[in-house]
Every structure is written in structure tokens, then in C-alpha cells.
Write a protein that holds these residues in place. Structure first.
Motif, short mmCIF file in Angstrom:
data_model
loop_
_atom_site.label_atom_id
_atom_site.label_comp_id
_atom_site.label_asym_id
_atom_site.label_seq_id
_atom_site.Cartn_x
_atom_site.Cartn_y
_atom_site.Cartn_z
N ALA A 49 3.39 8.90 -15.08
CA ALA A 49 3.34 10.31 -15.47
C ALA A 49 3.84 11.21 -14.35
CB ALA A 49 1.91 10.69 -15.85
N ALA A 50 3.44 10.91 -13.12
CA ALA A 50 3.87 11.72 -11.97
C ALA A 50 5.38 11.63 -11.77
CB ALA A 50 3.14 11.26 -10.72
N ALA A 51 5.92 10.42 -11.86
CA ALA A 51 7.36 10.24 -11.65
C ALA A 51 8.16 10.95 -12.73
CB ALA A 51 7.69 8.74 -11.65
N ALA A 52 7.65 10.96 -13.94
CA ALA A 52 8.37 11.59 -15.04
C ALA A 52 8.30 13.11 -14.99
CB ALA A 52 7.81 11.10 -16.38
N ALA A 53 7.31 13.66 -14.29
CA ALA A 53 7.06 15.11 -14.32
C ALA A 53 7.95 15.89 -13.37
CB ALA A 53 5.59 15.39 -13.99
N ARG A 54 8.40 15.26 -12.29
CA ARG A 54 9.17 16.04 -11.31
C ARG A 54 10.61 16.19 -11.78
NH1 ARG A 54 10.19 11.80 -7.41
NH2 ARG A 54 10.65 9.94 -8.60
N ARG A 55 11.20 17.33 -11.40
CA ARG A 55 12.57 17.63 -11.79
C ARG A 55 13.47 17.84 -10.57
NH1 ARG A 55 10.80 15.73 -15.50
NH2 ARG A 55 10.57 16.50 -17.64
N GLY A 56 12.88 18.08 -9.42
CA GLY A 56 13.66 18.34 -8.22
C GLY A 56 13.74 17.12 -7.33
N ASP A 57 13.75 17.35 -6.01
CA ASP A 57 13.91 16.27 -5.04
C ASP A 57 12.59 15.80 -4.45
OD1 ASP A 57 16.69 16.24 -5.30
OD2 ASP A 57 16.93 17.87 -3.86
N THR A 58 11.48 16.25 -5.00
CA THR A 58 10.17 15.83 -4.51
C THR A 58 10.02 14.32 -4.63
OG1 THR A 58 9.15 17.93 -5.13
CG2 THR A 58 7.69 16.06 -4.85
N ARG A 59 9.49 13.71 -3.57
CA ARG A 59 9.24 12.26 -3.58
C ARG A 59 7.78 11.99 -3.92
NH1 ARG A 59 14.12 9.19 -2.50
NH2 ARG A 59 15.56 10.85 -1.98
N ILE A 60 7.57 11.04 -4.81
CA ILE A 60 6.22 10.67 -5.22
C ILE A 60 5.82 9.40 -4.48
CG2 ILE A 60 4.71 10.09 -7.15
CD1 ILE A 60 5.89 12.89 -7.33
N LEU A 61 4.69 9.48 -3.78
CA LEU A 61 4.20 8.36 -2.98
C LEU A 61 2.86 7.88 -3.53
CD1 LEU A 61 4.81 9.81 0.59
CD2 LEU A 61 6.37 8.38 -0.75
N ALA A 62 2.75 6.60 -3.77
CA ALA A 62 1.50 6.03 -4.26
C ALA A 62 0.64 5.58 -3.07
CB ALA A 62 1.78 4.84 -5.17
N VAL A 63 -0.63 5.90 -3.14
CA VAL A 63 -1.58 5.43 -2.13
C VAL A 63 -1.89 3.97 -2.43
CG1 VAL A 63 -3.89 5.70 -1.16
CG2 VAL A 63 -2.53 7.72 -1.79
N THR A 64 -1.82 3.13 -1.42
CA THR A 64 -2.12 1.70 -1.62
C THR A 64 -3.58 1.42 -1.26
OG1 THR A 64 -1.24 1.24 0.61
CG2 THR A 64 0.26 0.98 -1.26
N ALA A 65 -3.89 1.35 0.03
CA ALA A 65 -5.27 1.17 0.47
C ALA A 65 -5.47 2.09 1.68
CB ALA A 65 -5.54 -0.27 0.86
N LEU A 66 -6.45 2.96 1.61
CA LEU A 66 -6.67 3.93 2.68
C LEU A 66 -6.87 3.25 4.02
CD1 LEU A 66 -9.13 6.40 0.86
CD2 LEU A 66 -6.65 6.65 1.18
N THR A 67 -6.31 3.84 5.07
CA THR A 67 -6.43 3.24 6.40
C THR A 67 -7.83 3.37 6.97
OG1 THR A 67 -5.55 5.31 7.31
CG2 THR A 67 -4.01 3.48 7.02
N SER A 68 -8.70 4.12 6.30
CA SER A 68 -10.10 4.20 6.73
C SER A 68 -10.93 3.05 6.17
CB SER A 68 -10.72 5.53 6.29
OG SER A 68 -10.67 5.66 4.87
N CYS A 76 8.24 5.82 -8.95
CA CYS A 76 7.87 6.48 -7.70
C CYS A 76 8.86 6.10 -6.61
CB CYS A 76 6.45 6.10 -7.29
SG CYS A 76 5.18 6.62 -8.48
N ASP A 77 8.75 6.77 -5.47
CA ASP A 77 9.71 6.57 -4.38
C ASP A 77 9.19 5.70 -3.25
OD1 ASP A 77 11.88 8.63 -5.24
OD2 ASP A 77 9.99 9.70 -5.38
N GLY A 78 7.88 5.63 -3.11
CA GLY A 78 7.36 4.86 -1.99
C GLY A 78 5.85 4.83 -1.98
N VAL A 79 5.32 4.46 -0.83
CA VAL A 79 3.87 4.29 -0.70
C VAL A 79 3.38 4.83 0.62
CG1 VAL A 79 3.79 2.22 -2.17
CG2 VAL A 79 4.14 1.97 0.31
N VAL A 80 2.09 5.09 0.64
CA VAL A 80 1.37 5.33 1.89
C VAL A 80 0.67 4.03 2.22
CG1 VAL A 80 -0.40 6.68 3.05
CG2 VAL A 80 1.06 7.76 1.32
N SER A 81 0.95 3.50 3.40
CA SER A 81 0.44 2.18 3.75
C SER A 81 0.12 2.09 5.23
CB SER A 81 1.48 1.10 3.40
OG SER A 81 1.13 -0.15 3.95
N SER A 82 -0.93 1.38 5.54
CA SER A 82 -1.24 1.06 6.93
C SER A 82 -0.07 0.33 7.57
CB SER A 82 -2.50 0.18 6.99
OG SER A 82 -2.59 -0.49 8.24
N GLY A 83 0.10 0.54 8.87
CA GLY A 83 1.12 -0.19 9.61
C GLY A 83 0.91 -1.68 9.60
#
Length: 262
Positions: free
Chosen positions: A114-133, A164-171
Motif C-alpha cells: 500500500a505504501a509503495a503504491a501511494a507515492r507519486r514522487g521520488d520519495t523512497r519507502i524503507l521497510a523496518v526489518t528488526a530494530l537495532t534496540s 519498496c526501495d530498501g530497508v532499515v537494518s542493523s550493520g
């Protein structure tokens, strides 16, 4: 539900025209006035800012985003959207209209689509994988009976499939992502801590230095406390920028595009 097509630019990620964009400073402060003061203080040492939940709960949040964009800064809206897909899509559309650069969402399949389909501009959508905390014990408490690396890789692959374009991920998961996930994946890595034996402990458990994260394949590094709590935040940001530049040069890539910067 069929997967949405990737963002039009996903096959050829937008190039980083300035390696300074690799550093994303976390504006985790209580109000917009404090945020603006920090941005002024950091001047040209920081070009990319994360505005998260704390600021979102304060007056002037959207005005702050507009102010940052008017100053030529990039903006990472880190609100980790998690709601019914239609609501997430509506929120993404509002932020996309403000030309923000990154938005985080949780890695649920229908939410990502839904998020990927909603944007119309150059905004990148990043999925959270597992919080670094979170560490292995925390993941078990949450009901994830699997290896953290397996979970991160699975969510990264599904995020790209969802458009989506990428992810948030621990190093700590980066090397495997770069080895096994598609090259188009944009990686944003929080929990970055320069070497400082005197630094007090904080809530980040899965951390890595800037040099290590760049070497492992990170496109962008999110840094908060080491800059924000420094005696001289501008000098701290400049030092991290230099460390990033050295690490990129050592990796032998120079200025590269997200996802192709190994």
C-alpha cells in the motif's frame, strides 16, 4: 494480492551526488525550535536529517520539514508507519506531497504494498526489518522464533517485491544483505557509534562503527547521540563525515548510487 511494480527509479537507483548524504543526523529533540537551532549549528556538515516520532508529537513538525527542504536538506521521516494499509497509504501520500526523501514503514506485506503504491514522487519507502534496540532475547519475547539475519533478509526481499526501495537494518546484517539481496536494495543503518570507550551505554544493542558499516555495504548511516551530545556537534559531524569519506575511498567505490555501492 499481487505485488506492486517497483518504484520507476528502483532499477537504477538515484546516484549520491555528494557522499555527505550518506550521514543522516537524527534530530531526536523535543521541539522544532531545538531542531532548527541544531541544524543551524551543524551548517554544511550535515545534508540529511531524520525527523522522528518525538518531533512528530510536537507543534511545527510539518513546518520543520518544509523549512529543511527549503534549505536544500534531505529529509528522512522516520515514523515507522504501522496501521491498516489504507491509512498507511494516505499518510505516505501526504508526506510524498511534501517531497520528503525517505519514509519508514513496518515490514508487513500489505502495508508495504500500500505504501509503495501511494507515492507519486521520488520519495523512497524503507521497510523496518528488526530494530537495532532488539537483541535475540527481545526477538524471542516478541514471538520471532528465527535467526535475526534470516528475518532481516526475508523482509528485505519482500520489501523489494512489494515495490519498496530498501530497508532499515542493523550493520550486523549488512554483509549478508549485500551478498544475498538484490543490488537495487537501499540500506539505511542506525545504531552507528564511533569508537568511544568513555561513551555511556544507551538503548542500542546491535551497533557498529561508521567504518565497519560502510565496509559492510551501508548506503546511509543514521547517527544521533554521538553528534547531538558532543561538546561541539559540528566538529563531531565533520569527524564522522571524514571517517565515512575515508571508508568509501578504501572500499574503492567513490561516489556511488544506493544499492550499488559495495
Amino acid at each position: 494480492m499481487p505485488a506492486h511494480p517497483p518504484h520507476p527509479d528502483a532499477a537504477v537507483p538515484t546516484a549520491l551526488t555528494d557522499d555527505r548524504d550518506r550521514l543522516i543526523f537524527a534530530l531526536d529533540v523535543p521541539d522544532a525550535a531545538s531542531a532548527r537551532a541544531l541544524v543551524e549549528r551543524l551548517a554544511d556538515h550535515v545534508t540529511f536529517y531524520k525527523v522522528g516520532l518525538e518531533l512528530a508529537m510536537s507543534p511545527g513538525y510539518f513546518e520543520l520539514i518544509d523549512w529543511l527542504k527549503a534549505r536544500g536538506k534531505k529529509v528522512f521521516v522516520d515514523v515507522k508507519l504501522f496501521d491498516v494499509p489504507a491509512t498507511v497509504a494516505a499518510a505516505v501520500a501526504r508526506l510524498d506531497a511534501r517531497a520528503v526523501d525517505f519514509i519508514t514503514i513496518h515490514g508487513n506485506q500489505s502495508i508495504m504494498e500500500a505504501a509503495a503504491a501511494a507515492r507519486r514522487g521520488d520519495t523512497r519507502i524503507l521497510a523496518v526489518t528488526a530494530l537495532t534496540s532488539l537483541d535475540r532475547g527481545d526477538m524471542t519475547d516478541l514471538g520471532f522464533d528465527c535467526d535475526i539475519g534470516d528475518l532481516v533478509l526475508s523482509r528485505a526481499r519482500r520489501a523489494l517485491t512489494a515495490g519498496c526501495d530498501g530497508v532499515v537494518s542493523s550493520g550486523l546484517e549488512l554483509e549478508r544483505l549485500r551478498r544475498e539481496a538484490p543490488d537495487t536494495l537501499v540500506t539505511v543503518t542506525p545504531g552507528i557509534r564511533p569508537v568511544d570507550n568513555d561513551a555511556p551505554p544507551d538503548d542500542q544493542k546491535r551497533v557498529m562503527t561508521p567504518t565497519m558499516a560502510i565496509a559492510a555495504g551501508a548506503d546511509h548511516l543514521v547517527v544521533g547521540r554521538p553528534i547531538r551530545e558532543a561538546d561541539d556537534p559540528a566538529a563531531a559531524a565533520a569527524a564522522i563525515q571524514q571517517e565515512i569519506a575515508t571508508a568509501v575511498a578504501t572500499r574503492g567505490t567513490g561516489v556511488a548510487g544506493p544499492g550499488s555501492s559495495r
